[in-house]
Write a protein that holds these residues in place. Structure first.
Motif, PDB file in Angstrom:
ATOM      1  N   VAL A  52     -36.340  21.345  26.986  1.00 43.13           N
ATOM      2  CA  VAL A  52     -36.571  22.670  27.706  1.00 43.13           C
ATOM      3  C   VAL A  52     -37.185  22.726  29.128  1.00 43.13           C
ATOM      4  O   VAL A  52     -36.823  23.011  29.952  1.00 43.13           O
ATOM      5  CB  VAL A  52     -37.271  23.800  26.442  1.00 43.13           C
ATOM      6  CG1 VAL A  52     -37.676  24.868  27.379  1.00 43.13           C
ATOM      7  CG2 VAL A  52     -36.893  23.843  25.243  1.00 43.13           C
ATOM      8  N   CYS A  87     -28.781  20.786  28.158  1.00 44.17           N
ATOM      9  CA  CYS A  87     -29.561  20.831  27.018  1.00 44.17           C
ATOM     10  C   CYS A  87     -29.048  20.305  25.861  1.00 44.17           C
ATOM     11  O   CYS A  87     -29.703  19.823  24.996  1.00 44.17           O
ATOM     12  CB  CYS A  87     -29.877  22.369  26.890  1.00 44.17           C
ATOM     13  SG  CYS A  87     -30.900  23.245  28.048  1.00 44.17           S
ATOM     14  N   GLN A 137     -32.546  26.916  22.784  1.00 46.22           N
ATOM     15  CA  GLN A 137     -32.238  26.509  24.361  1.00 46.22           C
ATOM     16  C   GLN A 137     -31.418  27.458  25.227  1.00 46.22           C
ATOM     17  O   GLN A 137     -31.666  27.771  26.133  1.00 46.22           O
ATOM     18  CB  GLN A 137     -31.689  25.102  24.505  1.00 46.22           C
ATOM     19  CG  GLN A 137     -32.417  24.005  23.886  1.00 46.22           C
ATOM     20  CD  GLN A 137     -31.769  22.574  23.842  1.00 46.22           C
ATOM     21  OE1 GLN A 137     -30.742  22.453  23.109  1.00 46.22           O
ATOM     22  NE2 GLN A 137     -32.396  21.583  24.720  1.00 46.22           N
TER      23      GLN A 137
END
Length: 266
Positions: A52, A87, A137
């Motif tokens: 993150v 991500c 995410q």
């Protein structure tokens, strides 16, 4: 002196009579394992930074610098698809690869593979955990990107999310392949090194057009480059890059088959 009664157990009632308990279904076992894997990933500070914090820092950095100018869209619209791809790689490849490698080292995989969960359920639980974390995410990146001016076309969400899941599947297969074939220390080094190299030079965050000429013809065939380009096509123009989708599917099948063939559970 009288004997005290035995405490009730899973198969015995308080009166000492056996009880019948049907085992949990495979789907429930997978859900419970996926929940455990998800919470473990979210409680790990290092993985949170990787999954993150670093992607968000990269998003802000690409938005405030002119590096992505001249690509036919605003900086934020070019940056966000690459960050979503990053991500997916962070969670599915690096995070899951490291976690699986150390589970293998400490005998967790060998133990769980002999329980009713089984090897199939264990792998399914890990895949489920990747999808759960990836959903979080996407939500976080979206909440940060929209105030910065991100304007994805409505027609791009469905293909974009599908390609994101396909990319996560490819990176999960690669992560399991690495984690199941080399030592945990080597897994840690390999996954972190590849995260840096693919993130910078793999076409995942920085479009292939901005890379050196010698790298442009290579990165499009990497899972990082294919996922980055596919998401940019979807979230910038609302179209599907069929070639990139086939490349991701090929990586998923090949890496998955290799992981099944050579994965070591102890």
């Amino acid at each position: 002196m009288t004997n005290a009664p035995y405490p009730a157990s899973a198969g015995t009632s308080a009166a000492g009579k056996p009880t019948s308990q049907s085992p949990a279904s495979l789907a429930r076992r997978i859900l419970l394992q996926g929940r455990y894997e998800s919470l473990t990933m979210l409680r790990n500070g290092e993985q949170l930074i990787l999954a993150v914090v670093l992607p968000l820092l990269a998003l802000v950095g690409l938005t405030v610098t002119p590096f992505l100018d001249g690509l036919g869209a605003s900086r934020i619209n070019v940056a966000v698809p690459g960050i979503l791809a990053l991500c997916a790689m962070s969670t599915a490849f690096t995070g899951q690869g490291i976690a699986t490698g150390f589970d293998r080292r400490y005998g967790v995989l060998r133990f769980l593979s002999t329980t009713p969960l089984g090897r199939t359920g264990l792998i399914a639980g890990k895949v489920l955990a990747v999808l759960v974390v990836l959903c979080l995410q996407v939500m976080v990146v979206t909440l940060v990107a929209l105030p910065l001016g991100w304007q994805p076309p409505a027609s791009g969400w469905l293909p974009g999310l599908f390609l994101l899941v396909l990319g996560a599947a490819a990176f999960t297969a690669l992560g399991l392949l690495v984690a199941g074939t080399v030592r945990p220390e080597a897994t840690l080094a390999i996954t972190n090194l590849l995260w840096i190299l693919l993130g910078v030079l793999g076409g995942i965050v920085i479009p292939a057009d901005r890379l050196p000429a010698v790298a442009q013809s290579i990165v499009v065939y990497l899972p990082s480059g294919a996922l980055g380009e596919a998401l940019r096509e979807a979230f910038m123009f609302g179209t599907v890059d069929v070639g990139a989708a086939f490349i991701l599917l090929a990586w998923t099948v090949l890496a998955g088959a290799a992981a099944i063939r050579w994965f070591k559970w102890n």
